[in-house]
Design a protein around this motif. Structure first.
Motif, PDB file in Angstrom:
ATOM      1  N   TRP A  41      28.830  65.468 -29.455  1.00 11.49           N
ATOM      2  CA  TRP A  41      27.972  65.721 -30.609  1.00 11.49           C
ATOM      3  C   TRP A  41      26.858  64.684 -30.697  1.00 11.49           C
ATOM      4  N   VAL A  42      25.820  65.049 -31.415  1.00  8.17           N
ATOM      5  CA  VAL A  42      24.767  64.119 -31.786  1.00  8.17           C
ATOM      6  C   VAL A  42      24.696  64.114 -33.307  1.00  8.17           C
ATOM      7  N   ASP A  43      24.574  62.936 -33.881  1.00  7.45           N
ATOM      8  CA  ASP A  43      24.575  62.760 -35.333  1.00  7.45           C
ATOM      9  C   ASP A  43      23.156  62.466 -35.790  1.00  7.45           C
ATOM     10  N   ALA A  44      22.597  63.330 -36.626  1.00 10.36           N
ATOM     11  CA  ALA A  44      21.220  63.159 -37.091  1.00 10.36           C
ATOM     12  C   ALA A  44      21.042  61.879 -37.894  1.00 10.36           C
ATOM     13  N   ASP A  45      22.094  61.422 -38.589  1.00 10.40           N
ATOM     14  CA  ASP A  45      22.005  60.153 -39.314  1.00 10.40           C
ATOM     15  C   ASP A  45      21.815  58.990 -38.341  1.00 10.40           C
ATOM     16  N   HIS A  46      22.518  59.036 -37.216  1.00 13.67           N
ATOM     17  CA  HIS A  46      22.355  57.983 -36.218  1.00 13.67           C
ATOM     18  C   HIS A  46      20.952  58.011 -35.625  1.00 13.67           C
ATOM     19  N   VAL A  47      20.449  59.219 -35.374  1.00 15.24           N
ATOM     20  CA  VAL A  47      19.098  59.362 -34.833  1.00 15.24           C
ATOM     21  C   VAL A  47      18.066  58.881 -35.848  1.00 15.24           C
ATOM     22  N   ALA A  48      18.324  59.140 -37.133  1.00 14.42           N
ATOM     23  CA  ALA A  48      17.419  58.663 -38.180  1.00 14.42           C
ATOM     24  C   ALA A  48      17.331  57.140 -38.168  1.00 14.42           C
ATOM     25  N   ARG A  49      18.418  56.472 -37.799  1.00  9.13           N
ATOM     26  CA  ARG A  49      18.384  55.014 -37.678  1.00  9.13           C
ATOM     27  C   ARG A  49      17.638  54.592 -36.411  1.00  9.13           C
ATOM     28  N   GLU A  50      17.792  55.383 -35.344  1.00 12.70           N
ATOM     29  CA  GLU A  50      17.102  55.061 -34.095  1.00 12.70           C
ATOM     30  C   GLU A  50      15.587  55.030 -34.287  1.00 12.70           C
ATOM     31  N   VAL A  51      15.045  55.996 -35.035  1.00 13.85           N
ATOM     32  CA  VAL A  51      13.584  56.118 -35.127  1.00 13.85           C
ATOM     33  C   VAL A  51      12.959  55.058 -36.025  1.00 13.85           C
ATOM     34  N   VAL A  52      13.770  54.242 -36.712  1.00 12.48           N
ATOM     35  CA  VAL A  52      13.215  53.150 -37.514  1.00 12.48           C
ATOM     36  C   VAL A  52      13.673  51.788 -36.984  1.00 12.48           C
ATOM     37  N   MET A  53      14.076  51.745 -35.725  1.00 12.17           N
ATOM     38  CA  MET A  53      14.423  50.474 -35.097  1.00 12.17           C
ATOM     39  C   MET A  53      13.147  49.677 -34.817  1.00 12.17           C
ATOM     40  N   PRO A  54      13.248  48.350 -34.670  1.00 11.75           N
ATOM     41  CA  PRO A  54      12.067  47.549 -34.340  1.00 11.75           C
ATOM     42  C   PRO A  54      11.335  48.087 -33.114  1.00 11.75           C
ATOM     43  N   GLY A  55      10.021  48.159 -33.228  1.00  9.53           N
ATOM     44  CA  GLY A  55       9.197  48.688 -32.149  1.00  9.53           C
ATOM     45  C   GLY A  55       8.888  50.165 -32.268  1.00  9.53           C
ATOM     46  N   GLU A  56       9.616  50.876 -33.138  1.00  8.67           N
ATOM     47  CA  GLU A  56       9.375  52.305 -33.321  1.00  8.67           C
ATOM     48  C   GLU A  56       8.187  52.525 -34.266  1.00  8.67           C
ATOM     49  N   PRO A  57       7.338  53.531 -33.976  1.00  5.82           N
ATOM     50  CA  PRO A  57       6.165  53.801 -34.825  1.00  5.82           C
ATOM     51  C   PRO A  57       6.516  54.049 -36.289  1.00  5.82           C
ATOM     52  N   ALA A  58       7.658  54.680 -36.556  1.00  8.88           N
ATOM     53  CA  ALA A  58       8.026  54.963 -37.945  1.00  8.88           C
ATOM     54  C   ALA A  58       8.241  53.671 -38.726  1.00  8.88           C
ATOM     55  N   LEU A  59       8.843  52.672 -38.090  1.00  7.57           N
ATOM     56  CA  LEU A  59       9.072  51.405 -38.790  1.00  7.57           C
ATOM     57  C   LEU A  59       7.752  50.702 -39.061  1.00  7.57           C
ATOM     58  N   VAL A  60       6.821  50.791 -38.134  1.00  6.22           N
ATOM     59  CA  VAL A  60       5.492  50.211 -38.346  1.00  6.22           C
ATOM     60  C   VAL A  60       4.835  50.843 -39.571  1.00  6.22           C
ATOM     61  N   ALA A  61       4.908  52.169 -39.675  1.00  6.91           N
ATOM     62  CA  ALA A  61       4.306  52.878 -40.804  1.00  6.91           C
ATOM     63  C   ALA A  61       4.974  52.495 -42.126  1.00  6.91           C
ATOM     64  N   ILE A  62       6.295  52.363 -42.115  1.00  2.33           N
ATOM     65  CA  ILE A  62       7.032  51.994 -43.332  1.00  2.33           C
ATOM     66  C   ILE A  62       6.646  50.592 -43.784  1.00  2.33           C
ATOM     67  N   ALA A  63       6.558  49.669 -42.840  1.00  4.86           N
ATOM     68  CA  ALA A  63       6.193  48.293 -43.181  1.00  4.86           C
ATOM     69  C   ALA A  63       4.763  48.214 -43.701  1.00  4.86           C
ATOM     70  N   GLN A  64       3.875  49.016 -43.148  1.00  2.00           N
ATOM     71  CA  GLN A  64       2.500  49.033 -43.626  1.00  2.00           C
ATOM     72  C   GLN A  64       2.414  49.568 -45.053  1.00  2.00           C
ATOM     73  N   ARG A  65       3.268  50.518 -45.376  1.00  2.00           N
ATOM     74  CA  ARG A  65       3.223  51.127 -46.704  1.00  2.00           C
ATOM     75  C   ARG A  65       3.855  50.228 -47.765  1.00  2.00           C
ATOM     76  N   TYR A  66       4.973  49.607 -47.437  1.00  2.00           N
ATOM     77  CA  TYR A  66       5.742  48.885 -48.443  1.00  2.00           C
ATOM     78  C   TYR A  66       5.668  47.361 -48.315  1.00  2.00           C
ATOM     79  N   GLY A  67       5.080  46.869 -47.236  1.00  2.00           N
ATOM     80  CA  GLY A  67       4.950  45.434 -47.079  1.00  2.00           C
ATOM     81  C   GLY A  67       6.126  44.810 -46.359  1.00  2.00           C
ATOM     82  N   PRO A  68       6.003  43.530 -46.010  1.00  2.00           N
ATOM     83  CA  PRO A  68       7.025  42.848 -45.191  1.00  2.00           C
ATOM     84  C   PRO A  68       8.369  42.698 -45.881  1.00  2.00           C
TER      85      PRO A  68
END
Length: 217
Positions: A41-68
């Motif tokens: 199986w693949v768990d979408a919750d686990h994948v949701a964590r993968e896409v916000v790991m350091p270096g991922e574009p989604a984390l960059v966007a989140i940090a830009q929106r909400y600050g450090p």
């Protein structure tokens, strides 16, 4: 139970069963029970964590929106701080979904393709937002894990260490139980003990193996 099987995105062969349910319903326990029978199986919750790991574009966007302050000392996402930002703000929740859901979907497709290559008769996509996010388009059947609301709350409080108000807010934001059940091809009642759950999973596994073998022929 329905005998309907649809054709998912991707190549033919291994089929995909989508496993969904409200928070605290026991989706992970169901996946582990299928795993004990040789089903990946693949768990979408686990994948949701993968896409916000350091270096991922989604984390960059989140940090830009909400600050450090949305990051911890190691530069990883402070998930508790993020929950606090979007907890009572529908606009912020929608922004986060627009930023992450397409990336999650693409990553899920990659993982599912690997599971298809194993040659198993079927695999699982475990996702709390299977229906709401459109991920149901990736599966051949929908299996809903159902549990009474009070049990969902108790399990989530014990597991996540959050307060009851947050749990009830999450339940309110998720698809209504009636909507999930209306979309289900199969249902597991996870209001009982682990032995009862394993028996239900064993019956479904036998059914899926037969059903998908017939569909491939």
């Amino acid at each position: 139970m329905s005998t309907h099987v649809t054709k998912t995105e991707g190549k033919s062969g291994t089929r995909v069963v989508g496993v969904t349910g409200g928070i605290g319903s026991g989706k992970s326990a169901v996946a582990e029970a299928f795993g004990a029978l040789g089903i990946g199986w693949v768990d979408a919750d686990h994948v949701a964590r993968e896409v916000v790991m350091p270096g991922e574009p989604a984390l960059v966007a989140i940090a830009q929106r909400y600050g450090p302050t949305i990051l911890d000392a190691n530069g990883t996402l402070d998930r508790r701080a993020l929950r606090a930002r979007i907890f009572d703000d529908e606009n912020e929740r929608q922004w986060l979904e627009r930023e992450t859901h397409p990336r999650i979907r693409q990553r899920l497709l990659t993982h599912l393709e690997r599971l298809r290559d194993t040659g198993a008769p079927y695999c699982l996509l475990v996702s709390p937002l299977l229906i709401e996010s459109g991920q149901h388009q990736l599966v051949d059947r929908i299996l809903v894990v159902d549990a009474p609301r009070d049990i969902q709350i108790q399990r989530t409080l014990a597991r996540d260490g959050v307060d009851q108000r947050q749990v009830e807010s999450i339940l309110a934001a998720q698809s209504p139980r009636e909507r999930r059940l209306a979309a289900a091809d199969d249902v597991i009642d996870n209001g009982g003990d682990r032995h009862n759950l394993q028996e239900q999973v064993a019956r479904l596994d036998a059914r899926y193996r037969q059903l998908f073998a017939q569909a491939i022929q």
